[in-house]
Scaffold this motif. Sequence first.
Motif, short mmCIF file in Angstrom:
data_model
loop_
_atom_site.label_atom_id
_atom_site.label_comp_id
_atom_site.label_asym_id
_atom_site.label_seq_id
_atom_site.Cartn_x
_atom_site.Cartn_y
_atom_site.Cartn_z
N GLY B 26 2.83 -5.48 -1.37
CA GLY B 26 1.46 -5.02 -1.58
C GLY B 26 1.26 -3.52 -1.42
O GLY B 26 0.17 -3.07 -1.09
N LEU B 28 1.39 -1.14 -3.72
CA LEU B 28 0.70 -0.57 -4.89
C LEU B 28 1.34 0.70 -5.46
O LEU B 28 0.69 1.43 -6.20
CB LEU B 28 -0.80 -0.31 -4.58
N GLN B 29 2.59 0.94 -5.14
CA GLN B 29 3.29 2.05 -5.79
C GLN B 29 3.30 1.84 -7.30
O GLN B 29 3.21 2.80 -8.07
CB GLN B 29 4.73 2.18 -5.26
N MET B 32 0.06 3.03 -8.89
CA MET B 32 -0.02 4.49 -8.98
C MET B 32 0.85 5.01 -10.11
O MET B 32 0.45 5.88 -10.88
CB MET B 32 0.42 5.13 -7.65
N PRO B 44 -5.13 3.63 -9.21
CA PRO B 44 -4.96 2.19 -9.36
C PRO B 44 -6.07 1.51 -10.18
O PRO B 44 -5.82 0.48 -10.81
CB PRO B 44 -4.95 1.69 -7.92
N ALA B 45 -7.28 2.07 -10.17
CA ALA B 45 -8.38 1.44 -10.92
C ALA B 45 -8.05 1.37 -12.41
O ALA B 45 -8.58 0.52 -13.12
CB ALA B 45 -9.68 2.22 -10.70
N HIS B 46 -7.19 2.25 -12.89
CA HIS B 46 -6.83 2.22 -14.30
C HIS B 46 -5.38 1.80 -14.52
O HIS B 46 -4.76 2.18 -15.52
CB HIS B 46 -7.08 3.61 -14.94
N LYS B 50 -1.47 -5.06 -11.97
CA LYS B 50 -2.30 -5.22 -10.77
C LYS B 50 -1.57 -6.10 -9.76
O LYS B 50 -0.91 -7.07 -10.14
CB LYS B 50 -3.64 -5.89 -11.10
N PHE B 60 1.41 -11.58 -2.00
CA PHE B 60 1.02 -10.51 -2.92
C PHE B 60 1.68 -10.79 -4.26
O PHE B 60 2.88 -11.04 -4.30
CB PHE B 60 1.47 -9.15 -2.39
#
Lengths: 615, 169
Positions: B26, B28-29, B32, B44-46, B50, B60
């Motif tokens: 989890g 989130l690399q 990014m 991360p929003a784009h 996911k 995860f």
Amino acid sequence: MGWQKKILRVNLTEGTCTPEPLNMEWANQYLGQRGLATKYLVEEVDPKVDPLSPENKLIFATGPLTGTPASTSARYSVITKGPLTGAVACSNSGGYFGAELKFAGWDMIIFEGRSDKPVYLYINDDDARLLPADELWGKSTWETEKALHRMHQDPQLRVSCIGRAGENQVLYACVVNDLHRAAGRSGVGAVMGSKNLKAIAVRGSQGTQVADPQRFLQVVAEKKRILAENAVTGQGLPTYGTQVLMNIINELGALPTRNAREVQFEGADKVSGEAMHEPRGSEGKPNLVRNQACFGCTIACGRIARIDKEHFTVINKPEYWGASGGLEYENAWSMGPDCGVDDLDAMTYANFICNEQGIDPISFGSTLAAAMELYEAGAITDEHTGGVPLKFGSAEALAKMVEAVANGEGFGKDLGLGSKRLCEKYGKPELSMTVKGQEFPAYDPRGIQGMGLTYATSNRGACHLRSYTVSSEVLGIPEKTDPLVTEGKPALVKAFQDVTAAVDSSGLCLFSTFAWSLEDIQPQIDAACEGEWSLDRLMEMGERIWNLERQFNLAAGIDGSEDRLPKRLVTEPASSGPAKGMVNRLDEMLPEYYQLRGWTPDGVPTPETLQRLGL
Amino acid sequence: MVKRYRNNKENEMQRSLSLDPEKCTGCLQCEMACSNEYEGRFNPAHSRIKVFAFHDEGRFVPYTCTQCADAWCRNACPVDAIAIDANTGAKVIVENRCVGCKVCTIACPFGTVNYDHTRGKVMKCDLCGGDPACARACPTGAITWVDADWTGYDRMRQWAEKTDNAAHV
């Protein structure tokens, strides 16, 4: 870049949210997060204010590397004047909240004043608003996060909030984000509660950028390899978490046991990182479910644990049957060996409640340990505790008392005062294992001499994270020193304090320094931020931050006379282990430390020192 | 030499992203790296990939487009704005044709085509032209870039390892 160059000022009294540019002159002197927010605090808050009054401010601050692909880039800090200590408080947390705040375009939020009704701050990129929190007040951190996701129809909102402990202004209440990550120490959650601020919910879609992307990505990839190949950050921490230390520190005779009366715990192996991997007899599954990373972290030391459904603490309580944040070393120590408890699931339950209601488990466990000694001495009786026998080793007492603190009921109110005030109230102040009012953590300074100086001089009260000389004295990082000698420790402590202040201002996690030196971190900061960030500049900055914090405390009335350890540690020798017969020899270290710092024999920075650091 | 299916680019096998939730921590690399590949920001929003957290289970799960061979999104698009990258097999949004109608987001059974309101276009994974940034960024091997014809074999191997053949063969 690195910074978003924008901060949000929230006046809770007026109900306003105002953006303002980040003071780049200060950012160039203090980088971000701990250092920069302390600068804002010092400039804006009278050190003599009552920490729980509207005159105190509460700052949530990220660093320039927060929310970037640098490993361990999750960190944010909560900075304020702390109610437990009256000193500067700066509590650091991971999870996902800090990065999300950055993605929304903000480096920092400064809360001032006090709302007359419960509110929460909602941030969606540039849109920042205070909204009524009437239906959130009284809820746990877990319920609050769930409710905010529902209210905003946004399951991706990241939430930092207080539980009932913060609302009730328990003096060691913490701020919890992402359900089980916490800005844990010094009672920053009580300050949030005093302002009637329940939560911050943030969603960001602006992202972050760095000054030199190509160089940055190259250097962070190179440095991640160091973390992966290092035995501590590549294997020990992901497998056992910080709990890898339980057996090691116990064997070293530096595990404070039963309110630090002893230094070794006979049940250490039952509550160790290794024990968390052992299948339980009852159901065949281990306590540990898996490890978890904070945002951007390639170490992933976090513990996700599950309590046995049949355990007495959770029978008929299905809300605690799922997996959640498990025991880290400090929490396991405070609620285990320090209370004489060896029941891993009971400790996990107490840890869940601490996360759920926003309680610092280090201070809670240590305060309970003091209460247990007071109970044994007859100063506290069943009458005070509502009939709960506070016996060392009682898992039932641990579970009942964490609930009592969370609910602010009965004897929980007394425990919520912290160890210092509790022991004063019951007439035995010498039983409080605190420095400057804050409970010390899981390393006994009789067996690790440098940690005595660490606790005594920490600017936020006793703390292991201000100069973790355990790295050198126990683990041999960057080089091995003898834990039982005092020689060389003042210089070691000073160096660790200054480096740590720099790391804490960057957005990176201190745990990276098990493998990284400041030489590894410096090029990452340099590539992310405008200007030249040399090693010398970062070291000097660390020293500047340390002195700035010291000045705040001095102005608050906390002087060198409080750079002291509890009497027990300097008069009662360790009863077993390698340090048997030894006390902590703080007096051998403190004068030299002051001298190295460029302070007077009373512990006050000299005018020359201040001038040299530009203070 | 073993002869096997090759893509039209000579000497290059077709590859797939392989996602292994067991290994995901989890961090989130990947998110990014993905957003940086598309918009030069760590955002991360784009992200087209996911990671979903299933908190109570301690799980995860990274998830993104599986690049269906006969793609539902592409079949549904009324303006032919989803093309096939001949080298990778990826289904790719043709930005200047996409009108932002979102029909593809409805057609996709897995939800891996998403709408970006800031640009008025949909977005999805295009395998970064054959060198996925998420796989490069993943520190744990939860996201790997493997021979497309080998999808599933790792798991098959794990089960094979657990099987006690001696008793039955």
